[in-house]
Each structure stands twice: as C-alpha cells, then as structure tokens.
Design a protein around this motif. Structure first.
Motif, mmCIF file in Angstrom:
data_model
loop_
_atom_site.group_PDB
_atom_site.id
_atom_site.type_symbol
_atom_site.label_atom_id
_atom_site.label_comp_id
_atom_site.label_asym_id
_atom_site.label_seq_id
_atom_site.Cartn_x
_atom_site.Cartn_y
_atom_site.Cartn_z
ATOM 1 N N ARG A 42 26.905 61.129 71.084
ATOM 2 C CA ARG A 42 25.389 61.082 70.765
ATOM 3 C C ARG A 42 25.666 60.826 69.162
ATOM 4 N NH1 ARG A 42 25.106 67.390 71.465
ATOM 5 N NH2 ARG A 42 22.876 66.678 71.165
ATOM 6 N N ASP A 78 30.460 66.611 71.305
ATOM 7 C CA ASP A 78 29.175 65.793 71.009
ATOM 8 C C ASP A 78 28.744 64.545 70.608
ATOM 9 O OD1 ASP A 78 27.507 67.790 70.215
ATOM 10 O OD2 ASP A 78 27.897 67.892 68.072
ATOM 11 N N ARG A 79 31.101 63.387 70.580
ATOM 12 C CA ARG A 79 31.300 62.476 70.176
ATOM 13 C C ARG A 79 30.418 61.650 71.636
ATOM 14 N NH1 ARG A 79 37.353 60.836 70.959
ATOM 15 N NH2 ARG A 79 35.709 58.691 70.060
ATOM 16 N N LEU A 87 24.147 60.945 65.580
ATOM 17 C CA LEU A 87 24.263 62.094 64.222
ATOM 18 C C LEU A 87 22.172 63.023 64.819
ATOM 19 C CD1 LEU A 87 25.304 64.220 62.492
ATOM 20 C CD2 LEU A 87 24.620 62.375 60.941
ATOM 21 N N TYR A 136 32.506 70.058 60.637
ATOM 22 C CA TYR A 136 32.116 69.474 61.341
ATOM 23 C C TYR A 136 31.310 69.657 60.863
ATOM 24 C CZ TYR A 136 29.577 67.379 64.781
ATOM 25 O OH TYR A 136 28.905 66.291 65.932
ATOM 26 N N ARG A 193 22.385 65.745 67.671
ATOM 27 C CA ARG A 193 23.155 66.647 67.275
ATOM 28 C C ARG A 193 22.456 67.641 66.471
ATOM 29 N NH1 ARG A 193 28.959 63.657 66.018
ATOM 30 N NH2 ARG A 193 28.537 62.251 67.408
ATOM 31 N N ARG A 207 33.347 71.311 68.974
ATOM 32 C CA ARG A 207 31.853 71.169 68.500
ATOM 33 C C ARG A 207 31.705 69.765 68.179
ATOM 34 N NH1 ARG A 207 27.976 74.469 65.382
ATOM 35 N NH2 ARG A 207 26.660 72.273 66.109
ATOM 36 N N VAL A 233 27.432 68.621 61.979
ATOM 37 C CA VAL A 233 26.638 69.301 61.475
ATOM 38 C C VAL A 233 26.865 71.034 61.480
ATOM 39 C CG1 VAL A 233 25.609 70.042 64.170
ATOM 40 C CG2 VAL A 233 26.255 68.061 63.960
#
Length: 163
Positions: free
Chosen positions: A146, A143-144, A148, A49, A151, A139, A51
């Motif tokens: 939002r 987070d979808r 980047l 991912y 995040r 995660r 992030v």
C-alpha cells in the motif's frame, strides 16, 4: 510551519521502512527469497514503523509541545532480533539468517553498538505509548504493497491551523 521554525521539534528516530527504503526492501527481499543475510546480535536500536512515528508526531504538534524529543519504538532489540521477528511474523524460514557481530563486519564506517533511545519524556507529556517491535512489524507487514499516503491519514487543514 512558523512555530516549528521558531522552536522546532527535533526528533531522533530509528524508522522502518528505513529513511532509505532500499535498506528495508533488501532485508525483506533477502528473507522472502531465502538469500543469506547476516544480522548483528550485538547492535541494538529501538525501531519504529514510520506510520506509528507520524501518528506520534501529529500528537506532539496537536498538543503544542516544543523542544527536543526522542521518538522511537518502545522496545530495544538487536538487529538479529528484529530480523528474526520479521521472519517469524511473515512465516519465513530462518535457515538462511546468520548471526553475526558488528565487530567482525567490514563496514565502510564505524557504527555505534547501541542506538536505542529513551522516549520517557514523550510518553510522560503526551500520554501516548510507544509500540513494541512485534506490534509495529505486524502493522508494517500488513501494510506492504500500500502506498504510504494510504497508510496515514493526516488532516492537513487541522495540522496547519495548529502551526
């Protein structure tokens, strides 16, 4: 930034959302709308991912490491396993997912069957673990929606002072 230009930290990663976010969006959309999708059982990678990638990149910079690092997820999975896990975590039916072989796919260019990476050097030098596929996908799904920038929290002054 000068330190990175001088010695660099070349990183190789299999990120999601994909560097081309449309690829990940298409997979999510296909899963959510029950569109048929073929995922390869014989094409492997170590997805991470984005992030999680940024957090680990920051650790490399903060600790002053230089050189070449493979930075990817902590688990080798097939494209099919990745999509099936995403569907499972998102509680989406697997009925429309077809298992396929990369050998039978009509792709525009040849692709390697195994793109997985060993990140042992990164783990050894930073002491930081690499997330497994389930953890990273959970995660990602949480987070979808939002941006980047919401995040990842990066203290620019702190990063710049280390470069």
């Amino acid at each position: 930034m000068e330190a990175l230009r001088d010695e660099g930290i070349p990183l190789i990663a299999a990120l999601y959302p994909d560097p081309d976010p449309e690829v990940t969006r298409r997979l999510c959309r296909a899963l959510e709308t029950s569109q048929p999708v073929t995922l390869f059982h014989d094409m492997f990678f170590t997805p991470m991912y984005v992030v999680d990638f940024v957090e680990r990149l920051m650790r490399l910079i903060e600790q002053g490491h230089r050189g070449r690092f493979h930075l990817a997820g902590g688990e080798r999975v097939s494209k099919y396993q990745f999509g099936a896990l995403m569907a499972d975590l998102a509680q989406i039916s697997m009925d429309h997912i077809r298992v396929g072989s990369i050998d039978e796919a009509a792709l525009g260019a040849p692709r390697p069957k195994d793109m997985s990476l060993s990140c042992e050097r990164f783990r050894r030098l930073t002491g930081m673990q690499l997330p497994g596929c389930r953890e990273g996908l959970q995660r990602f799904l949480n987070d979808r929606g939002r941006p980047l920038s919401a995040r990842v929290s990066v203290d620019q002054a702190h990063v710049t002072s280390r470069l």
